[in-house]
Design a protein around this motif. Structure first.
Motif, PDB file in Angstrom:
ATOM      1  N   SER B 175       0.834  -1.206   0.000  1.00 29.99           N
ATOM      2  CA  SER B 175       0.000   0.000   0.000  1.00 29.99           C
ATOM      3  C   SER B 175       0.866   1.252   0.000  1.00 29.99           C
ATOM      4  O   SER B 175       0.528   2.249  -0.632  1.00 29.99           O
ATOM      5  N   LYS B 178       2.000   1.609  -3.594  1.00 26.67           N
ATOM      6  CA  LYS B 178       0.958   2.156  -4.472  1.00 26.67           C
ATOM      7  C   LYS B 178       0.798   3.647  -4.250  1.00 26.67           C
ATOM      8  O   LYS B 178       0.661   4.424  -5.198  1.00 26.67           O
ATOM      9  N   GLU B 243      -1.938  -9.193  -8.589  1.00 25.96           N
ATOM     10  CA  GLU B 243      -2.934  -8.141  -8.387  1.00 25.96           C
ATOM     11  C   GLU B 243      -2.266  -6.778  -8.276  1.00 25.96           C
ATOM     12  O   GLU B 243      -2.767  -5.781  -8.790  1.00 25.96           O
ATOM     13  N   SER B 246      -1.381  -5.706 -11.761  1.00 26.39           N
ATOM     14  CA  SER B 246      -2.590  -5.438 -12.521  1.00 26.39           C
ATOM     15  C   SER B 246      -3.267  -4.147 -12.052  1.00 26.39           C
ATOM     16  O   SER B 246      -3.638  -3.296 -12.862  1.00 26.39           O
ATOM     17  N   ASP B 247      -3.407  -3.994 -10.710  1.00 27.16           N
ATOM     18  CA  ASP B 247      -4.050  -2.791 -10.170  1.00 27.16           C
ATOM     19  C   ASP B 247      -3.303  -1.533 -10.576  1.00 27.16           C
ATOM     20  O   ASP B 247      -3.894  -0.560 -11.042  1.00 27.16           O
ATOM     21  N   GLU B 250      -3.624  -0.662 -14.192  1.00 27.76           N
ATOM     22  CA  GLU B 250      -4.908  -0.057 -14.519  1.00 27.76           C
ATOM     23  C   GLU B 250      -4.987   1.387 -14.062  1.00 27.76           C
ATOM     24  O   GLU B 250      -5.567   2.238 -14.729  1.00 27.76           O
ATOM     25  N   GLU B 251      -4.380   1.653 -12.899  1.00 25.97           N
ATOM     26  CA  GLU B 251      -4.406   3.025 -12.386  1.00 25.97           C
ATOM     27  C   GLU B 251      -3.475   3.937 -13.183  1.00 25.97           C
ATOM     28  O   GLU B 251      -3.491   5.150 -13.006  1.00 25.97           O
ATOM     29  N   ASP B 419      -7.502 -11.218 -16.070  1.00 22.78           N
ATOM     30  CA  ASP B 419      -7.719 -11.301 -14.631  1.00 22.78           C
ATOM     31  C   ASP B 419      -6.487 -11.924 -13.971  1.00 22.78           C
ATOM     32  O   ASP B 419      -5.981 -12.943 -14.452  1.00 22.78           O
TER      33      ASP B 419
END
Lengths: 307, 442
Positions: B175, B178, B243, B246-247, B250-251, B419
């Motif tokens: 976190s 990110k 994830e 991928s996250d 996408e962001e 996915d």
């Protein structure tokens, strides 16, 4: 089609058996060097490959006979299907574009103008570049941070494309560089063909006052057809066997979008140590190319005009 | 024409004879020294350091001569070795990367160095335990660790300051990572001029991100308790890694830098992204070449786990089995020389690889270098903080090269909107098939 060949006298089989035997042996003697070379470097590896395709094998050799299992495994695997797709697309992207480009350049430089030699040298110069060196140059041009393509895109206000990292573009990018690399060879051959056409034909056309396009359609292309047929056949086979630029530019990625059959063979044999599967793929590729070339000779050669 | 043909056929015959009489790879030189061949995969500047070290060894004693030969990348040199292994032409010493370990053991063509360790009561406790344990199977030392590296998070300190982040406080958890990446991402209209993070599409980074959570790559305790039969990286822990990528992709805070190390480093240096994962062996070059301050930090981990540390990467030295006794002795002597503190200190300073002998860190040249490049020390500390377990020992499978390709394909499909779980499951299924096929090898 080939009247001259039919008129040649056929030597009678019955006359002088002794001399015939000698001629037969003598013929073999002349052929021997090339038979040895072909045998050692082409035929033996070919039969060995077919043999290995029926075994589980690693780089040390075969160790278990499995019959057709390698073939079943390949034909049912998604990865091989995407390889087939990539190979077909690659051939379609590179062969027609490459030949048309070379034909266009050759027609341009078939005129007798001062300084034409410079252009002829320029257009055929890619023939002198190794695949590895050209690939590295293209790799820099495609680089999203420092490459010239993203600079141009930036200048035009388009978002920079990651040519080699995007599965939608990677195969196109590799094809584009391949067209450039192969253009020199095709250009040289086609130019040679053009120079061979009898100038009287063009003089007659001039007297008759036909248009350039008519002249192209009725004189140039028919007279060039043996050369074009040769270059089409060779380009097809070359395209199916492309390896160097893929290894350097994309390594078969992204998401296997440029993993053509030859590259997949290389990966299986030399990285994954699965020689059996690689051999089976090589055999499949061999028969596909053989079939395609046979078809070309059957269908394409009818349209070829031999003088 | 006839002359030309005659000339050509003479050449051909010469060529054939030349093929059949390549001199055997190792032998005895005229002055009675035993000569051995050393295959390595260190190109560029590293090749020069390897050659310098070998030269020093050759002049340090008068019994053995070592001839270093560069064999291309790790993959290439393993391939080449496979074709000569078990014959008299095999090199006495070969450098093989970590992922080739199981393949080497299974090949049966290598001599475990444990034999010489036992004969001499050689003290292996002087080695870095985390490094030597990777090459240990069932308590037997198979190969001699030589060059080892681990993954680290490299970041642009100047960019951190501009984004209002503390340049001395690198993100540690996902976190935090990110959050920092979001702040570091600079968008101009629909164009991104600076991304937050990049991870090379390379299987090794996934293995590391999995291991630091204590995750296993394959079953049977990473293949160390018994032959691995199934992939286990598609569990919760593996999914967290996918994830994350991928996250962030996408962001719009994650930059896909492809499969090429040099491309990734070039992008980092031109400021395309402010953070990336890199090998500790690349840090020195990065610091030298960047026109901004480079920070180095530990590998990030998910919020709710205790970081377990890292698996070592790099390579070790393997001894050939079917060579003469005196050549094996020469190989062993050379290996021992390479693991002395002195040589390791020099190697660490020149290459950025770890010293396998921690005593090297006490040598003066290392201390001086660390003052100049404090980033190097971070990479060593991270290794020392690693908790030894089968997770951080790394997987032991012979099909590593193929497994890595499957992971890479999975990572690449994430950028196509696949996915994360589906991508991992697909990779795992492929690896299962290959494991099953691999179990039928000789």
């Amino acid at each position: 089609m080939n009247d001259a060949r039919d008129l040649q006298p056929v030597p009678s089989q019955k006359s002088l058996p002794k001399r015939n035997l000698f001629a037969f042996l003598e013929g073999w003697l002349y052929l021997l060097p090339s038979i040895i070379l072909f045998g050692v470097f082409v035929f033996y590896p070919m039969f060995r490959t077919i043999y290995l395709s029926f075994f589980l094998a690693d780089q040390m050799g075969p160790f278990e006979f499995v019959g057709l299992e390698n073939y079943q495994y390949i034909l049912s695997s998604d990865s091989f299907q995407s390889s087939v797709k990539a190979t077909i697309l690659f051939v379609l992207y590179t062969v027609p574009a490459g030949i048309l480009l070379a034909l266009f350049l050759a027609l341009l430089t078939n005129e007798k103008i001062k300084g034409i030699g410079i252009f002829r040298t320029l257009f055929s110069s890619t023939m002198g570049m190794s695949v590895a060196a050209s690939s590295v140059i293209w790799m820099f041009m495609y680089n999203p941070s420092i490459g010239v393509f993203s600079r141009i895109a930036e200048w035009l206000g388009f978002p920079a494309i990651q040519w080699l990292q995007d599965p939608d573009y990677a195969l196109l990018a590799v094809s584009l560089s391949t067209v450039w690399m192969n253009a020199g060879f095709a250009y040289l051959i086609i130019l040679g063909g053009l120079q061979n056409i009898d100038t009287h034909l063009y003089e007659n056309a001039k007297v008759a006052g036909v248009s350039y396009l008519y002249q192209l359609r009725r004189i140039t292309l028919p007279m060039l057809s043996p050369t074009l047929f040769f270059i089409v056949t060779v380009s097809f086979i070359n395209a199916f066997q492309t390896f160097g630029q893929i290894d350097i530019l994309t390594k078969g990625g992204p998401v296997e979008s440029t993993n053509v059959i030859v590259y997949s063979i290389y990966k299986d044999a030399f990285i994954n140590n699965d020689v059996g599967s690689a051999s089976a793929q090589a055999v499949i590729l061999f028969f596909c190319v053989l079939l395609l070339t046979a078809l070309q000779f059957k269908l394409g050669e009818r349209k070829v005009h031999y003088q | 024409m006839k002359r030309l043909l005659a000339g050509l056929s003479v050449l051909f015959v010469l060529f054939l004879t030349a093929c059949s009489s390549t001199d055997s790879a190792s032998g005895t030189t005229e002055d009675g020294k035993t000569e051995i061949i050393f295959w390595h995969a260190m190109g560029g500047e590293l090749e020069a350091s390897v050659n310098a070290i070998v030269d020093e060894y050759n002049s340090s004693q008068d019994k053995y001569t070592v001839k270093p030969v560069y064999q291309g990348s790790y993959e290439e040199s393993l391939t080449k070795l496979n074709t000569v292994a078990g014959t008299a032409d095999a090199p006495a010493v070969t450098q093989i990367f970590e992922a080739g370990t199981k393949q080497m053991i299974d090949s049966g063509n290598i001599q475990p160095v444990q034999k010489f360790i036992d004969e001499e009561n050689y003290d292996t406790s002087q080695w870095e335990e985390n490094i030597s344990s990777y090459y240990q199977v069932d308590g037997e030392q198979y190969s001699m660790p030589f060059n080892s590296s681990t993954p680290v998070l490299a970041y642009n300190k100047d960019a951190f300051e501009e984004a209002g982040l503390d340049p001395e406080q690198a993100p540690r958890t996902y976190s935090e990572l990110k959050e920092a990446a979001e702040k570091l991402t600079i968008k101009e209209g629909d164009k991104t001029s600076q991304y937050g993070l990049s991870i090379l599409n390379y299987g090794w980074f996934f293995e590391e991100l999995l291991a630091t959570q204590g995750g296993m790559f394959v079953d049977n305790e990473n293949g160390r308790e018994g032959e691995a039969t199934k992939a286990s990286f598609n569990d919760e822990k593996g999914q967290k890694v996918f994830e994350l990528i991928s996250d962030m992709y996408e962001e719009g805070t994650f930059y896909n830098s492809g499969q090429n190390w040099d491309d990734m480093r070039a992008s980092f240096q031109t400021g395309t992204m402010a953070m990336m994962l890199d090998s500790s062996a690349g840090i020195k070059g990065l610091v030298d070449n960047a026109d901004f301050e480079v920070g180095v930090a530990y590998l990030p981990h998910p919020d709710d786990v205790d970081p377990q540390g890292v698996i070592i990467g790099g390579a070790s030295l393997w001894m050939a089995k079917d060579i003469e006794e005196n050549q094996q002795q020469a190989a062993w002597d050379f290996m021992k020389y390479l693991s002395t503190a002195e040589v390791q200190a020099k190697w660490h300073v020149e290459s950025g690889y770890f010293a396998i002998n921690p005593a090297a860190y006490e040598e003066d040249i290392v201390k001086q270098e660390w003052e100049k490049y404090p980033q190097l020390k971070v990479t060593v500390d991270q290794l020392h903080d690693t908790v030894p377990s089968t997770a951080t020992q790394g997987a032991l499978i012979s099909i590593f090269p193929e497994a890595r390709q499957q992971i890479v394909t999975g990572m690449e499909s994430l950028y196509q909107g696949e996915d994360p779980k589906a991508a991992l499951d697909k990779a795992a299924a492929e690896v299962d098939t290959v494991l099953e096929k691999g179990s039928r090898s000789r």
